[in-house]
Design a protein around this motif. Structure first.
Motif, PDB file in Angstrom:
ATOM      1  N   SER A   1       0.814  -1.218   0.000  1.00  0.00           N
ATOM      2  CA  SER A   1       0.000   0.000   0.000  1.00  0.00           C
ATOM      3  C   SER A   1       0.848   1.269   0.000  1.00  0.00           C
ATOM      4  O   SER A   1       0.340   2.357  -0.289  1.00  0.00           O
ATOM      5  CB  SER A   1      -0.933   0.015   1.219  1.00  0.00           C
ATOM      6  N   LEU A   2       2.141   1.148   0.312  1.00  0.00           N
ATOM      7  CA  LEU A   2       3.015   2.319   0.389  1.00  0.00           C
ATOM      8  C   LEU A   2       3.621   2.681  -0.963  1.00  0.00           C
ATOM      9  O   LEU A   2       4.425   3.613  -1.053  1.00  0.00           O
ATOM     10  CB  LEU A   2       4.104   2.097   1.436  1.00  0.00           C
ATOM     11  N   GLY A   3       3.255   1.959  -2.006  1.00  0.00           N
ATOM     12  CA  GLY A   3       3.565   2.386  -3.368  1.00  0.00           C
ATOM     13  C   GLY A   3       5.028   2.302  -3.734  1.00  0.00           C
ATOM     14  O   GLY A   3       5.689   1.286  -3.538  1.00  0.00           O
ATOM     15  N   TRP A   4       5.554   3.411  -4.256  1.00  0.00           N
ATOM     16  CA  TRP A   4       6.909   3.423  -4.807  1.00  0.00           C
ATOM     17  C   TRP A   4       7.700   4.621  -4.300  1.00  0.00           C
ATOM     18  O   TRP A   4       7.154   5.577  -3.780  1.00  0.00           O
ATOM     19  CB  TRP A   4       6.861   3.448  -6.343  1.00  0.00           C
ATOM     20  N   ARG A   5       9.019   4.519  -4.489  1.00  0.00           N
ATOM     21  CA  ARG A   5       9.941   5.595  -4.130  1.00  0.00           C
ATOM     22  C   ARG A   5      10.866   5.827  -5.322  1.00  0.00           C
ATOM     23  O   ARG A   5      11.355   4.875  -5.948  1.00  0.00           O
ATOM     24  CB  ARG A   5      10.764   5.245  -2.881  1.00  0.00           C
ATOM     25  N   GLY A   6      11.118   7.094  -5.624  1.00  0.00           N
ATOM     26  CA  GLY A   6      11.964   7.433  -6.761  1.00  0.00           C
ATOM     27  C   GLY A   6      13.112   8.337  -6.364  1.00  0.00           C
ATOM     28  O   GLY A   6      13.013   9.103  -5.398  1.00  0.00           O
ATOM     29  N   TYR A   7      14.203   8.284  -7.140  1.00  0.00           N
ATOM     30  CA  TYR A   7      15.425   9.036  -6.831  1.00  0.00           C
ATOM     31  C   TYR A   7      15.993   9.732  -8.064  1.00  0.00           C
ATOM     32  O   TYR A   7      17.111  10.242  -8.022  1.00  0.00           O
ATOM     33  CB  TYR A   7      16.471   8.083  -6.227  1.00  0.00           C
ATOM     34  N   ASP A   8      15.228   9.749  -9.148  1.00  0.00           N
ATOM     35  CA  ASP A   8      15.702  10.327 -10.398  1.00  0.00           C
ATOM     36  C   ASP A   8      14.873  11.525 -10.832  1.00  0.00           C
ATOM     37  O   ASP A   8      14.725  11.801 -12.012  1.00  0.00           O
ATOM     38  CB  ASP A   8      15.697   9.275 -11.506  1.00  0.00           C
ATOM     39  N   GLY A   9      14.292  12.225  -9.858  1.00  0.00           N
ATOM     40  CA  GLY A   9      13.523  13.416 -10.187  1.00  0.00           C
ATOM     41  C   GLY A   9      12.093  13.145 -10.604  1.00  0.00           C
ATOM     42  O   GLY A   9      11.413  14.030 -11.121  1.00  0.00           O
ATOM     43  N   GLN A  10      11.596  11.916 -10.351  1.00  0.00           N
ATOM     44  CA  GLN A  10      10.198  11.629 -10.661  1.00  0.00           C
ATOM     45  C   GLN A  10       9.297  12.506  -9.797  1.00  0.00           C
ATOM     46  O   GLN A  10       9.578  12.731  -8.615  1.00  0.00           O
ATOM     47  CB  GLN A  10       9.872  10.149 -10.395  1.00  0.00           C
ATOM     48  N   PRO A  11       8.195  13.034 -10.359  1.00  0.00           N
ATOM     49  CA  PRO A  11       7.294  13.845  -9.545  1.00  0.00           C
ATOM     50  C   PRO A  11       6.535  12.985  -8.537  1.00  0.00           C
ATOM     51  O   PRO A  11       6.090  11.877  -8.853  1.00  0.00           O
ATOM     52  CB  PRO A  11       6.339  14.456 -10.578  1.00  0.00           C
ATOM     53  N   SER A  12       6.417  13.491  -7.312  1.00  0.00           N
ATOM     54  CA  SER A  12       5.649  12.772  -6.296  1.00  0.00           C
ATOM     55  C   SER A  12       4.157  12.843  -6.590  1.00  0.00           C
ATOM     56  O   SER A  12       3.676  13.789  -7.235  1.00  0.00           O
ATOM     57  CB  SER A  12       5.913  13.366  -4.910  1.00  0.00           C
ATOM     58  N   GLN A  13       3.429  11.838  -6.119  1.00  0.00           N
ATOM     59  CA  GLN A  13       1.980  11.828  -6.221  1.00  0.00           C
ATOM     60  C   GLN A  13       1.405  12.016  -4.820  1.00  0.00           C
ATOM     61  O   GLN A  13       1.823  11.332  -3.885  1.00  0.00           O
ATOM     62  CB  GLN A  13       1.500  10.511  -6.825  1.00  0.00           C
ATOM     63  N   PRO A  14       0.475  12.936  -4.642  1.00  0.00           N
ATOM     64  CA  PRO A  14      -0.053  13.186  -3.299  1.00  0.00           C
ATOM     65  C   PRO A  14      -0.817  11.988  -2.753  1.00  0.00           C
ATOM     66  O   PRO A  14      -1.483  11.262  -3.492  1.00  0.00           O
ATOM     67  CB  PRO A  14      -0.980  14.393  -3.505  1.00  0.00           C
ATOM     68  N   ALA A  15      -0.693  11.778  -1.457  1.00  0.00           N
ATOM     69  CA  ALA A  15      -1.411  10.701  -0.775  1.00  0.00           C
ATOM     70  C   ALA A  15      -1.423  11.021   0.709  1.00  0.00           C
ATOM     71  O   ALA A  15      -0.602  11.806   1.197  1.00  0.00           O
ATOM     72  CB  ALA A  15      -0.752   9.345  -1.028  1.00  0.00           C
ATOM     73  N   ASP A  16      -2.343  10.420   1.429  1.00  0.00           N
ATOM     74  CA  ASP A  16      -2.380  10.565   2.887  1.00  0.00           C
ATOM     75  C   ASP A  16      -1.453   9.498   3.466  1.00  0.00           C
ATOM     76  O   ASP A  16      -1.873   8.403   3.809  1.00  0.00           O
ATOM     77  CB  ASP A  16      -3.812  10.400   3.403  1.00  0.00           C
ATOM     78  N   TRP A  17      -0.178   9.835   3.541  1.00  0.00           N
ATOM     79  CA  TRP A  17       0.820   8.841   3.931  1.00  0.00           C
ATOM     80  C   TRP A  17       0.638   8.367   5.362  1.00  0.00           C
ATOM     81  O   TRP A  17       0.871   7.194   5.669  1.00  0.00           O
ATOM     82  CB  TRP A  17       2.226   9.402   3.715  1.00  0.00           C
ATOM     83  N   ASP A  18       0.228   9.259   6.256  1.00  0.00           N
ATOM     84  CA  ASP A  18      -0.020   8.817   7.629  1.00  0.00           C
ATOM     85  C   ASP A  18      -1.130   7.774   7.672  1.00  0.00           C
ATOM     86  O   ASP A  18      -1.029   6.764   8.365  1.00  0.00           O
ATOM     87  CB  ASP A  18      -0.386  10.009   8.519  1.00  0.00           C
ATOM     88  N   ALA A  19      -2.210   8.007   6.925  1.00  0.00           N
ATOM     89  CA  ALA A  19      -3.314   7.048   6.910  1.00  0.00           C
ATOM     90  C   ALA A  19      -2.863   5.709   6.338  1.00  0.00           C
ATOM     91  O   ALA A  19      -3.235   4.642   6.846  1.00  0.00           O
ATOM     92  CB  ALA A  19      -4.488   7.600   6.109  1.00  0.00           C
ATOM     93  N   LEU A  20      -2.046   5.747   5.293  1.00  0.00           N
ATOM     94  CA  LEU A  20      -1.578   4.511   4.680  1.00  0.00           C
ATOM     95  C   LEU A  20      -0.678   3.722   5.628  1.00  0.00           C
ATOM     96  O   LEU A  20      -0.816   2.501   5.770  1.00  0.00           O
ATOM     97  CB  LEU A  20      -0.828   4.825   3.383  1.00  0.00           C
ATOM     98  N   ARG A  21       0.225   4.418   6.290  1.00  0.00           N
ATOM     99  CA  ARG A  21       1.126   3.662   7.158  1.00  0.00           C
ATOM    100  C   ARG A  21       0.444   3.216   8.455  1.00  0.00           C
ATOM    101  O   ARG A  21       0.789   2.160   8.996  1.00  0.00           O
ATOM    102  CB  ARG A  21       2.414   4.442   7.424  1.00  0.00           C
ATOM    103  N   VAL A  22      -0.545   3.976   8.921  1.00  0.00           N
ATOM    104  CA  VAL A  22      -1.298   3.513  10.085  1.00  0.00           C
ATOM    105  C   VAL A  22      -2.046   2.222   9.741  1.00  0.00           C
ATOM    106  O   VAL A  22      -2.012   1.240  10.491  1.00  0.00           O
ATOM    107  CB  VAL A  22      -2.274   4.593  10.592  1.00  0.00           C
TER     108      VAL A  22
END
Length: 245
Positions: A113-134
């Protein structure tokens, strides 16, 4: 809420070997993508958690909370001795998202549910990260993860953050003993929350302290519990809690 992150680079012909002797997970698993790991104190307690990011030139990036980067750098430097490695900060930024991963991004290994992580300048996508990790009971440094944390109590085995076959690393003896010789009596768990309470509020089971309530979202929360007291209805300030399966 997205954490501020710092990306460090470990380079040199012995980079992977150097990290293998220090972190809780098997560095060789970078052949499959990101590796989630931690560095512990000699007493087996949490010092920092991070992602190991493989690079084509053989170097390794460490994606770590910005607040922990200085101490992690200092700790790694103490163990460097004569190892043929260079440790340096970078200007690389971290991006995140939950949709289809863009080219060059990596799946978050802790939970789908925590999706993906990028390191090459990919644009982030908004999400309620606290809700996802809870919802996935994933702890965060500086909140659920503190210098008093034992990583098995924080769920690192469930999150794929520790390998029990890789050999020695700092704090390995304590972690292995907790795994093989004891039954965990305390740890992080998901709770149902009616109402709300400040992060760090003491949880009560009747007149006995049962733990501490941390991040909350969508009627759920991450709590550190004494499992023998976490049955039935509990309270944290004005909030009413019940442990979820």
């Amino acid at each position: 809420m997205t954490e501020d992150r710092t990306v460090l680079r470990v380079s040199g012909p012995e980079a992977a070997e150097f990290l293998q002797g220090l972190v809780t997970n098997d560095v060789a698993q970078m052949k499959h993508g990101l590796v989630y790991a931690a560095m512990l104190t000699a007493q087996g307690k949490y010092r920092a958690d991070f992602f190991l990011v493989p690079q084509q030139d053989g170097s390794v990036l460490l994606d770590v909370a910005a607040a922990l980067a200085e101490d992690l750098t200092r700790a790694l430097s103490l163990y460097k001795l004569r190892a043929k490695v260079t440790l340096e900060p970078t200007e690389i930024t971290v991006s995140q998202g939950t949709g289809p991963a863009p080219e060059g991004a990596f799946a978050d290994p802790r939970h789908p549910s925590l999706g993906w992580r990028g390191y090459d300048g990919q644009p982030s996508q908004p999400a309620d990260w606290d809700a996802l990790r809870v919802a996935a009971c994933v702890p965060q440094s500086g909140v659920e993860l503190t210098p008093d944390t034992f990583i098995l109590e924080a769920g690192f085995e469930r999150l794929g953050g520790v390998d029990f076959r890789k050999g020695c690393y700092v704090g390995q003896e304590v972690t292995a003993r907790m795994k093989h010789k004891t039954e965990l009596r305390k740890g992080l768990a998901l709770v149902e929350v009616q109402g709300s309470a400040p992060v760090g509020t003491e949880i009560m089971a009747g007149e006995k302290v049962a733990g501490t309530l941390y991040t909350q979202a969508n009627g759920q929360g991450i709590a550190y519990l004494r499992f023998d007291r976490a049955e039935g209805e509990m309270t944290a300030g004005d909030a009413v809690l019940r442990r979820l399966p």
